[in-house]
Scaffold this active site. Sequence first.
Site, short mmCIF file in Angstrom:
data_model
loop_
_atom_site.label_atom_id
_atom_site.label_comp_id
_atom_site.label_asym_id
_atom_site.label_seq_id
_atom_site.Cartn_x
_atom_site.Cartn_y
_atom_site.Cartn_z
N ASP A 63 24.25 15.84 40.41
CA ASP A 63 25.00 14.65 40.01
C ASP A 63 25.42 14.69 38.55
O ASP A 63 25.91 13.71 38.01
CB ASP A 63 24.23 13.37 40.33
CG ASP A 63 22.97 13.20 39.49
OD1 ASP A 63 22.46 14.22 38.98
OD2 ASP A 63 22.50 12.06 39.34
N ASP A 74 23.31 19.87 37.22
CA ASP A 74 22.64 19.62 38.50
C ASP A 74 23.61 18.88 39.41
O ASP A 74 24.77 18.65 39.05
CB ASP A 74 21.32 18.88 38.32
CG ASP A 74 21.50 17.44 37.86
OD1 ASP A 74 22.61 17.10 37.40
OD2 ASP A 74 20.54 16.66 37.94
N ASP A 124 23.97 14.70 35.66
CA ASP A 124 23.34 13.94 34.57
C ASP A 124 22.37 14.83 33.79
O ASP A 124 21.72 14.38 32.85
CB ASP A 124 22.65 12.68 35.08
CG ASP A 124 21.45 12.97 35.98
OD1 ASP A 124 21.25 14.14 36.38
OD2 ASP A 124 20.71 12.02 36.30
N SER A 148 20.21 13.60 42.95
CA SER A 148 20.16 14.44 41.75
C SER A 148 19.97 15.92 42.08
O SER A 148 20.80 16.52 42.74
CB SER A 148 19.05 13.93 40.83
OG SER A 148 19.15 14.49 39.55
#
Length: 444
Positions: free
Chosen positions: A244, A242, A246, A99
């Site tokens: 990834d 960010d 999400d 992440s």
Amino acid sequence: MKLFGTDGVRGQAGSFLDAMTVMKLAMAAGIFFRKNSYTNKILVGKDTRRSGYMIENALVSGLTAVGYDVIQIGPMPTPAIAFLTESMRCDAGIMISASHNPFEDNGIKFFDHNGNKLGLDCEKAIEELFFDEEAIIQAQKTGKEIGASKRIDDVIGRYIVSIKSSFPKDLTLSGLRIVLDCANGAAYKVAPTILEELGAEVFTINAKPNGFNINELSGAMYPENVAKVVKEVRADIGLALDGDADRLVIIDENGDTVDGDKLLGALCVYLSSKGLLKGEACVATVMSNKALEDYLDSFDLKLNRTDVGDKNVLVNMKENHINFGGEQSGHVIFSDVSKTGDGLATALQVLAYVLESGKKASEALNKFELYPQVLKNIKVNEKIPLDKIEGLKELQAEIKSKGMRDLIRYSGTENKLRVLIEGRDKKLVNEYMDKLIEFLTKKL
């Protein structure tokens, strides 16, 4: 050793998360998912970290060793893995990402065949299999039973169509200037494509991943980068993802970051006004400002609170048949659109709301003022149960009697006690924070 944390397995690549550990974890996961196998296929995606190559290959080795066929789709956002796992009828989906963490870290997130993140009971079962050497040995296949793998590079189109379909068909982004920060992460291709296909003029930054620059002074953790470009090009809005994708942070046309609670409040009321809010409620965490709760209450909307973590938000949403929720950090969940927090789905909902409001982002997304909130950390040597700390309940009752809210909890990953107090009176908040810190320091 405990493997799973608040969001899958995460740690330093090559150290905590080395090739042998990953391969063994993949075998354990394969054993677990085979108990309810439908297609004998598992989907694997990743972000742009260099260590993703090592972890991906180790995952494929472990999964094929226990007989699974693996579909590798390369760099894609985490929510895309959730969507594609269900769409492609796979038994499970696996995302390789840490992440918003720096490139040195990496992680593994698991999704079931419906594209939902695994619950604690499922994670516990996989962890138990990981430490069961006999089960790992017996599960390994030979001959024709060994699995295969293949790479598919064209699935990006399926995700793009899915996300674009969530944007109202009577609206267009034509004439809108958007600054987009991809954090040199998983959405560096898909995010600009979606916005441009909907007609926006997109100024994309940090979309040249090299394996080491993911989240580096970029993305949702550094919204000031977007703010600078927004002002330079006189954009209407800025979007910071960010690593990834999400998570999303919004920057208005003045270069000011929009608070996550204000974003949740504005979107919740917007969905309700269009008859799209199920349960007439929003789910957020204990970290959300009480001003959000009071704002929603003024529209007869309820705020459900959960422990920290988007997984807990999702559980509450499902249990109460609510289709909207999120965290103030930027994880926003529209369950009618995505199985998990999706920065791009959130971006399109925000843009639709701003366009329909006929107002600038700064006005449309700032509907209430936040109450003063102070958060401090105390280092501890031992995590003594809070209910065992004599006098704490009485002090918390005193804080509540003054019209304030407190939150005291241990960090899940560090030897720290996190202390939060909020209320309308900033002076009183600071006064009681000092009092609470002094009290806890003496007790711990």
